[in-house]
Design a protein around this motif. Sequence first.
Motif, short mmCIF file in Angstrom:
data_model
loop_
_atom_site.label_atom_id
_atom_site.label_comp_id
_atom_site.label_asym_id
_atom_site.label_seq_id
_atom_site.Cartn_x
_atom_site.Cartn_y
_atom_site.Cartn_z
N THR A 1 0.81 -1.07 -0.04
CA THR A 1 -0.11 0.05 -0.09
C THR A 1 0.82 1.28 -0.11
OG1 THR A 1 -0.20 -0.27 2.33
CG2 THR A 1 -1.88 -1.11 0.98
N SER A 2 2.12 1.04 0.24
CA SER A 2 3.05 2.31 0.36
C SER A 2 3.69 2.57 -0.84
CB SER A 2 4.26 2.06 1.24
OG SER A 2 3.46 1.93 2.74
N LEU A 3 4.02 1.56 -1.68
CA LEU A 3 4.42 1.60 -3.11
C LEU A 3 3.26 1.95 -4.21
CD1 LEU A 3 6.80 -1.39 -3.03
CD2 LEU A 3 7.39 1.15 -2.89
N ASN A 4 3.77 2.69 -5.28
CA ASN A 4 2.68 3.20 -6.27
C ASN A 4 2.34 2.05 -7.21
OD1 ASN A 4 1.49 4.05 -8.34
ND2 ASN A 4 2.05 6.45 -8.25
N PRO A 5 1.18 1.48 -7.35
CA PRO A 5 1.28 0.27 -8.11
C PRO A 5 1.41 0.45 -9.79
CG PRO A 5 -0.89 1.07 -7.46
CD PRO A 5 0.07 1.94 -6.62
N LEU A 6 1.32 1.96 -10.09
CA LEU A 6 1.46 2.05 -11.37
C LEU A 6 2.74 2.56 -11.91
CD1 LEU A 6 -1.78 4.28 -11.86
CD2 LEU A 6 -1.59 1.76 -12.15
N HIS A 7 3.72 2.65 -10.96
CA HIS A 7 5.12 2.98 -11.22
C HIS A 7 5.94 1.68 -10.94
CE1 HIS A 7 4.60 7.47 -10.79
NE2 HIS A 7 3.91 7.04 -11.56
N GLN B 1 4.51 -7.52 -9.16
CA GLN B 1 5.28 -8.71 -9.33
C GLN B 1 6.43 -9.33 -8.52
OE1 GLN B 1 6.20 -6.28 -13.11
NE2 GLN B 1 5.42 -7.88 -14.25
N LEU B 2 6.54 -8.31 -7.32
CA LEU B 2 7.62 -8.95 -6.24
C LEU B 2 6.80 -9.31 -5.03
CD1 LEU B 2 9.25 -5.44 -6.35
CD2 LEU B 2 9.97 -7.30 -7.87
N SER B 3 7.88 -10.24 -4.49
CA SER B 3 7.22 -11.14 -3.24
C SER B 3 7.14 -9.93 -2.05
CB SER B 3 8.10 -12.04 -2.95
OG SER B 3 9.40 -11.38 -2.44
N GLY B 4 6.70 -10.39 -0.94
CA GLY B 4 6.41 -9.16 0.23
C GLY B 4 7.82 -9.09 0.64
N GLY B 5 8.93 -9.97 0.77
CA GLY B 5 10.11 -9.64 1.15
C GLY B 5 10.86 -8.49 0.09
N GLN B 6 10.81 -8.91 -1.09
CA GLN B 6 11.22 -8.14 -2.00
C GLN B 6 10.80 -6.48 -2.04
OE1 GLN B 6 10.66 -10.59 -5.53
NE2 GLN B 6 12.77 -10.95 -5.78
N ARG B 7 9.46 -6.58 -1.89
CA ARG B 7 8.71 -5.24 -1.88
C ARG B 7 9.33 -4.25 -0.50
NH1 ARG B 7 3.77 -7.80 -3.54
NH2 ARG B 7 3.09 -8.48 -1.63
N GLN B 8 9.44 -5.29 0.51
CA GLN B 8 9.90 -4.30 1.68
C GLN B 8 11.20 -4.00 1.57
OE1 GLN B 8 8.99 -2.44 3.66
NE2 GLN B 8 7.84 -3.70 5.34
N ARG B 9 12.31 -4.82 0.84
CA ARG B 9 13.52 -4.39 0.32
C ARG B 9 13.57 -3.10 -0.53
NH1 ARG B 9 17.41 -8.59 1.52
NH2 ARG B 9 16.72 -10.35 2.41
N VAL B 10 12.68 -3.04 -1.38
CA VAL B 10 12.46 -1.73 -2.15
C VAL B 10 12.22 -0.71 -1.49
CG1 VAL B 10 11.28 -0.73 -4.09
CG2 VAL B 10 11.85 -3.00 -4.40
N MET B 11 11.32 -0.85 -0.48
CA MET B 11 11.13 0.50 0.45
C MET B 11 12.22 0.79 1.31
SD MET B 11 7.82 1.73 0.53
CE MET B 11 7.73 2.24 2.11
N ILE B 12 13.12 -0.06 1.64
CA ILE B 12 14.14 0.20 2.44
C ILE B 12 15.26 0.95 1.53
CG2 ILE B 12 16.28 -0.80 3.66
CD1 ILE B 12 14.28 -3.01 4.85
N ALA B 13 15.35 0.32 0.31
CA ALA B 13 16.17 1.05 -0.83
C ALA B 13 15.94 2.43 -0.92
CB ALA B 13 16.29 0.56 -1.96
N MET B 14 14.45 2.77 -1.13
CA MET B 14 13.83 4.05 -1.22
C MET B 14 14.30 4.81 0.09
SD MET B 14 10.18 3.04 -2.83
CE MET B 14 9.74 5.08 -2.78
N ALA B 15 14.20 4.39 1.28
CA ALA B 15 14.39 5.14 2.43
C ALA B 15 15.82 5.65 2.54
CB ALA B 15 14.07 4.28 3.67
N LEU B 16 16.86 4.62 2.11
CA LEU B 16 18.13 4.90 2.13
C LEU B 16 18.80 5.65 0.89
CD1 LEU B 16 19.40 1.30 3.52
CD2 LEU B 16 18.85 3.54 4.86
#
Length: 564
Positions: free
Chosen positions: A119-125, A172-187
């Motif tokens: 819900t935090s990531l934009n599903p269209l990007h 198209q990503l697993s839950g763990g991969q989505r969370q890693r993307v969120m961490i990449a954005m934060a860092l």
Amino acid sequence: MSEAMSEHAPDGRPPLLSVRELSVAFAQGERETLAVDRVSFDIARGETLALVGESGSGKSVTALSVLKLLQYPAASHPSGQVLFTGGGEGPEDLLAMSERQIRRVRGNNITMVFQEPMTSLNPLHTVEQQIAEILFLHRGMRGPAARARVIELLTEVGIPEPETRLGSYPHQLSGGQRQRVMIAMALANEPQLLIADEPTTALDVTVQAQILTLLKELQRRLGMAMLFITHDLGIVRRIADRVCVMNHGKIVEAGPAAEIFAAPSHPYTRALMEAQPKGNPAPPDPQAPMVLEADKLKVWFPIKAGVMRKTVGHIKAVDGVSVAIRKGETLGVVGESGSGKTTLGLALLRLISSQGPIVFMGNAIDALGFRQMRPKRREMQVVFQDPFGSLSPRMSIADIVGEGLKVHHPELSAEERDARVVAALRDVGLEPETRHRYPHEFSGGQRQRVAIARAIVLEPSFVVLDEPTSALDMLVQAQIVDLLRDLQKSRGLTYLFISHDLRVVAALASRLMVMKQGVVVEEGPAQELFAHPKTDYTRALFAAAFNLETADEDAPAAGPAENG
């Protein structure tokens, strides 16, 4: 609580962030409700402070206030300061900043990782677009330089073959991969403070361990401070330097993590420490009738490619799984995200197509169509992971719980239907008067009780429980486990219990099935499997779950704590 009020960290370092007498109020009509009441704490550079407490204690509201992310004027701050020294010119009060000023801090000096990345990531990007946007907004970086930095960030957070993931969308990503993307954005901009709000709650135990290890490594390398919000004390023990325990909007206890865990002084802290699912599952009756059987069940999803969309392969979500569950028994199904647990449950309920015989209450149901299955639905129910997503926000609790009665028992009058709804709500520990309210007016634990009431009001024989406690805090988890066990005993229910929380499984399931990549790698009595796992995968799964409470990442596998 004196330490949380001090001007420096315990080792004498000046604070990077200093929260002073912070209060948060929410407008409700003409009244205001105080959600956070004069909270104070400090975080030094390189330090991890954990805010812990049950749902509704004010943890997330406090964190959102640091970056002024609450909606105004619905939310206000009757008192307090949030002093940040990362700007280089002495402490600045973030609450006093204009929207334009605070935007320079957000995503640059202070960043946040939220609980639910979907819900935090934009599903269209795409992944690349979402990370590159932050680099452009704060550093003006674009083009090949931005792409190179995005790949570097994805590599740092452990995304394999990052170049192939640049064009991927969140779904198209697993839950763990989505969370890693969120961490990449934060860092992306190497912040001085990372706020992590329940970043591992919805993840399975092995991915939880990976994310925690990743955060600790990145913290050491970047020297950043971390405000970690969670209800999982095992995670707190592993990752936090200091702890603040919140209850009803106040910090009731604060101190070094080791001291809090060794000798908690406040009764609420002690209650949190003891809030483990207790008791043991009832031993199954080997002579009980068989409720559900499936033989070599398969659920394959086609992979299509080319202009003609020809099938070029299959995703084998469930690949030859056999299941047999007797009346009054609980079969626990565990495994990592993507192992096929939920797909198996949906296939057994005939909610998705599958191949292979399924026998329910002595009758084959695998060949039945939608209309033929409808009478069986009364006997087969499901409780989903997210009660807020599975309960209609436009329907009252009475309508939600009574909807199935309208479908399967049209002969009931409105008064008779209401009486059954009242009885079901009482069975799950809710006051009947609450049936006229709506889902958003309930806590997470209360909503899950509503979802259970909706399932049991039809008096089913078989219930699939799909991660019913994963989003709940420890105190509520223990209550829900007790409730499910009591309902099973009083109603003779049979459960298929899907979970990644092995402590909950140990308290509820008499048999255990371990899945990996669509197949069963191990199966047997739960206590035997916990004591003597036979496969490396099962041992790794148990180690990730039961060793989260220790800081030793190389500790041997351990079974669940004694369920007294």
